[in-house]
Scaffold this motif. Structure first.
Motif, PDB file in Angstrom:
ATOM      1  N   SER A  71       0.725  -1.199   0.119  1.00 56.30           N
ATOM      2  CA  SER A  71      -0.028  -0.010   0.093  1.00 56.30           C
ATOM      3  C   SER A  71       0.864   1.338  -0.129  1.00 56.30           C
ATOM      4  CB  SER A  71      -0.903  -0.095   1.236  1.00 56.30           C
ATOM      5  OG  SER A  71      -1.863  -1.142   1.011  1.00 56.30           O
TER       6      SER A  71
ATOM      7  N   ALA B  44      -3.862  -3.142  -0.299  1.00 52.90           N
ATOM      8  CA  ALA B  44      -5.342  -3.193   0.361  1.00 52.90           C
ATOM      9  C   ALA B  44      -5.633  -1.893   1.294  1.00 52.90           C
ATOM     10  CB  ALA B  44      -5.581  -4.271   1.260  1.00 52.90           C
TER      11      ALA B  44
ATOM     12  N   SER C  94      -7.467   1.368   2.734  1.00 51.36           N
ATOM     13  CA  SER C  94      -8.749   1.877   2.063  1.00 51.36           C
ATOM     14  C   SER C  94      -8.555   3.065   1.595  1.00 51.36           C
ATOM     15  CB  SER C  94      -9.758   1.816   3.392  1.00 51.36           C
ATOM     16  OG  SER C  94      -9.212   2.587   4.262  1.00 51.36           O
TER      17      SER C  94
ATOM     18  N   THR D 219     -10.809  -3.809   0.007  1.00 51.91           N
ATOM     19  CA  THR D 219     -10.260  -2.832   1.013  1.00 51.91           C
ATOM     20  C   THR D 219     -10.095  -3.749   2.322  1.00 51.91           C
ATOM     21  OG1 THR D 219     -12.406  -2.047   1.582  1.00 51.91           O
ATOM     22  CG2 THR D 219     -11.396  -0.995  -0.261  1.00 51.91           C
ATOM     23  N   VAL D 220      -9.368  -3.017   3.190  1.00 52.61           N
ATOM     24  CA  VAL D 220      -9.193  -3.636   4.381  1.00 52.61           C
ATOM     25  C   VAL D 220     -10.342  -3.632   5.291  1.00 52.61           C
ATOM     26  CG1 VAL D 220      -8.001  -3.091   6.810  1.00 52.61           C
ATOM     27  CG2 VAL D 220      -6.471  -3.129   4.635  1.00 52.61           C
TER      28      VAL D 220
ATOM     29  N   GLN E 119     -12.665  -6.735   4.282  1.00 54.11           N
ATOM     30  CA  GLN E 119     -12.012  -7.777   4.494  1.00 54.11           C
ATOM     31  C   GLN E 119     -12.089  -8.176   5.875  1.00 54.11           C
ATOM     32  OE1 GLN E 119      -8.211  -9.446   2.528  1.00 54.11           O
ATOM     33  NE2 GLN E 119      -8.058  -7.258   1.458  1.00 54.11           N
TER      34      GLN E 119
ATOM     35  N   THR F  30       0.410  -6.036  13.601  1.00 55.20           N
ATOM     36  CA  THR F  30       0.576  -5.476  12.235  1.00 55.20           C
ATOM     37  C   THR F  30       1.913  -4.793  11.710  1.00 55.20           C
ATOM     38  OG1 THR F  30      -0.437  -3.306  12.903  1.00 55.20           O
ATOM     39  CG2 THR F  30      -2.004  -5.014  12.855  1.00 55.20           C
TER      40      THR F  30
ATOM     41  N   PHE G 161      -1.064  -0.155   5.546  1.00 50.30           N
ATOM     42  CA  PHE G 161      -2.047  -1.277   5.312  1.00 50.30           C
ATOM     43  C   PHE G 161      -2.016  -1.821   6.934  1.00 50.30           C
ATOM     44  CE2 PHE G 161      -1.442  -6.055   5.810  1.00 50.30           C
ATOM     45  CZ  PHE G 161      -2.644  -6.494   5.298  1.00 50.30           C
TER      46      PHE G 161
ATOM     47  N   ASP H  21      -4.402   0.656   8.613  1.00 50.63           N
ATOM     48  CA  ASP H  21      -5.514   0.506   8.057  1.00 50.63           C
ATOM     49  C   ASP H  21      -6.489  -0.647   8.996  1.00 50.63           C
ATOM     50  OD1 ASP H  21      -7.870   1.407   6.745  1.00 50.63           O
ATOM     51  OD2 ASP H  21      -7.153   0.534   4.896  1.00 50.63           O
ATOM     52  N   ILE H  22      -5.643  -1.898   9.113  1.00 49.12           N
ATOM     53  CA  ILE H  22      -6.283  -2.955   9.935  1.00 49.12           C
ATOM     54  C   ILE H  22      -6.816  -2.671  11.394  1.00 49.12           C
ATOM     55  CG2 ILE H  22      -5.727  -5.054  10.865  1.00 49.12           C
ATOM     56  CD1 ILE H  22      -4.004  -5.739   8.398  1.00 49.12           C
TER      57      ILE H  22
ATOM     58  N   GLY I  71      -1.535  -8.679  10.617  1.00 50.72           N
ATOM     59  CA  GLY I  71      -1.577  -7.828   9.318  1.00 50.72           C
ATOM     60  C   GLY I  71      -0.114  -7.705   8.835  1.00 50.72           C
TER      61      GLY I  71
END
Length: 409
Positions: free
Chosen positions: A109, A132, A134, A151-152, A155, A174, A179, A182-183, A229
């Motif tokens: 990302s 991924a 967003s 997108t995260v 998912q 993560t 990325f 975002d998770i 992540g």
């Protein structure tokens, strides 16, 4: 015909005659000039295996198209994706030096966001096949960028109900870039909904080799489940050490945006968990086109395709079909056709939304098999993240929720 136009044609005829070529031969030479398409996929570091399968998928799409588009040869130029700065430089290089008409790539990302700025400035279509975060199709969306990966938030919406069934105390580990961040945002927003609480978190630098200190922290926190992540080689390293430190059967692990090569690298003994991924080669719901892609890949490489193969293949397919529909390599014409592109081979059609360029398509939830007897087939398919066209569109969010405000072409 005006005088200037007549003079130009006469001059061209004279040049052609002097060089021993007729006008028809000059036109033929131009029509046979290759159409160049750039690829930016990792060739080194923890994402090298991912990059290879993405590249192979894109290459296979070109082969299945007869290596031609608009009746002209296709030439692929593959440059590396080692970090955001070099990825951005390579994007510019493909445009300036190789004169590409479009670029397919971008697994990380952070690199994807850097590449997007060049695509927007230079007005060159970019199809992202792995990233991924967003914001790519959210606040940072671009008229020239399209994205195949869910997108995260989409998912995580599919994964978190499974997580809550395992237990209510969640520990997060993560990657420390867009990325991973975002998770954390998406997961924390869902905790209350699924009745879970956060008991710890670690944001880990990319290329981390030793995870023992993180694993000890997780053990001390005593969560019911770990939500991860990590990407590529980082995820493989973690899962191997998770097993070596005796954690495999003690605390369940769940994650999104993993790829088959991660598990092929980890091996059957250490692999464990529940995951969200875009596609699986053993899914009985795969289309005839996907089955043919799998068979062609198996024949060429003597192994099955990974989900990244699918992403690279589908991204390139969408691009080639849109170039054909545009009957042109003009960037605006290609973008316009990508916005209209639709694949109707699955149970319900999937497409790039015209207002944020996000591919709207369910992902698949899988669980590592209790007993793995095939060195390639690690997963049981549990379900899709959504089961209808309406539910899928709803899962990807409204314009207000996504926050994309795209300028006109």
């Amino acid at each position: 015909m005006n005088a200037n136009r007549r003079s130009f044609i006469c001059a061209m005829a004279g040049v052609a005659a002097l060089s021993g070529l007729g006008l028809s031969e000059v036109a033929n030479a131009q029509s046979n000039e290759p159409i160049r398409i750039g690829l930016i996929y990792s060739k080194q570091g923890p994402g090298a295996a991912i990059g290879q399968y993405l590249q192979r998928g894109s290459e296979l799409a070109v082969e299945q198209a007869g290596r031609k588009v608009l009746g002209r040869p296709i030439e692929l130029v593959w440059l590396d994706e080692p970090n955001p700065q070099v990825s951005q430089q390579n994007m510019q290089r493909l445009i300036d030096e190789n004169k590409v008409v479009a670029v397919v790539g971008g697994n990380y990302s952070s690199s994807a966001l850097a590449m997007m700025s060049v695509a927007n400035r230079e007005k060159i279509p970019l199809i992202l096949t792995g990233a991924a975060a967003s914001e790519i199709t959210g606040k940072s969306c671009s008229r020239y960028t399209f994205r195949t990966q869910a997108t995260v938030p989409v998912q995580m919406e599919g994964l978190m109900p499974y997580v809550s069934q395992i237990g209510k105390k969640v520990y997060f580990i993560t990657a420390s870039y867009a990325f991973g961040q975002d998770i954390l945002r998406a997961s924390r927003a869902l905790l209350k909904k699924v009745g879970a609480t956060e008991v710890g978190v670690d944001e880990v630098p990319i290329n981390t080799a030793d995870y023992s200190s993180y694993i000890l922290k997780i053990r001390q926190a005593k969560p019911d489940v770990v939500v991860g992540g990590l990407v590529g080689g980082d995820f493989s390293n973690f899962l191997k050490q998770w097993n070596e430190m005796g954690m495999k059967d003690k605390i369940p692990y769940a994650a999104i945006a993993v790829t088959d090569t991660d598990f092929w690298d980890v091996g059957t003994q250490a692999s464990t968990g529940i995951y969200v991924k875009p596609w699986y080669f053993k899914n009985t719901k795969n289309t005839e086109a996907e089955k043919k892609m799998s068979a062609d890949f198996q024949k060429k490489y003597n192994e099955p395709p990974s989900d990244k193969t699918w992403s690279g293949w589908m991204g390139m397919r969408a691009l080639l079909e849109s170039i054909e529909a545009a009957k042109s390599t003009d960037a605006k014409a290609i973008v316009t056709e990508l916005e209209k592109w639709k694949n109707s081979e699955e149970a319900f059609p999937f497409f790039f939304r015209d207002w944020d360029h996000q591919m709207v398509r369910p992902a698949v939830i899988v669980g590592v098999k209790k007993q793995i007897s095939d060195k390639w087939d690690y997963f049981d398919v549990l379900k899709n993240t959504s089961e209808s066209a309406a539910d899928t569109e709803k899962a990807f969010g409204t314009k207000e929720e996504v926050g994309c405000n795209m300028p006109a072409l």
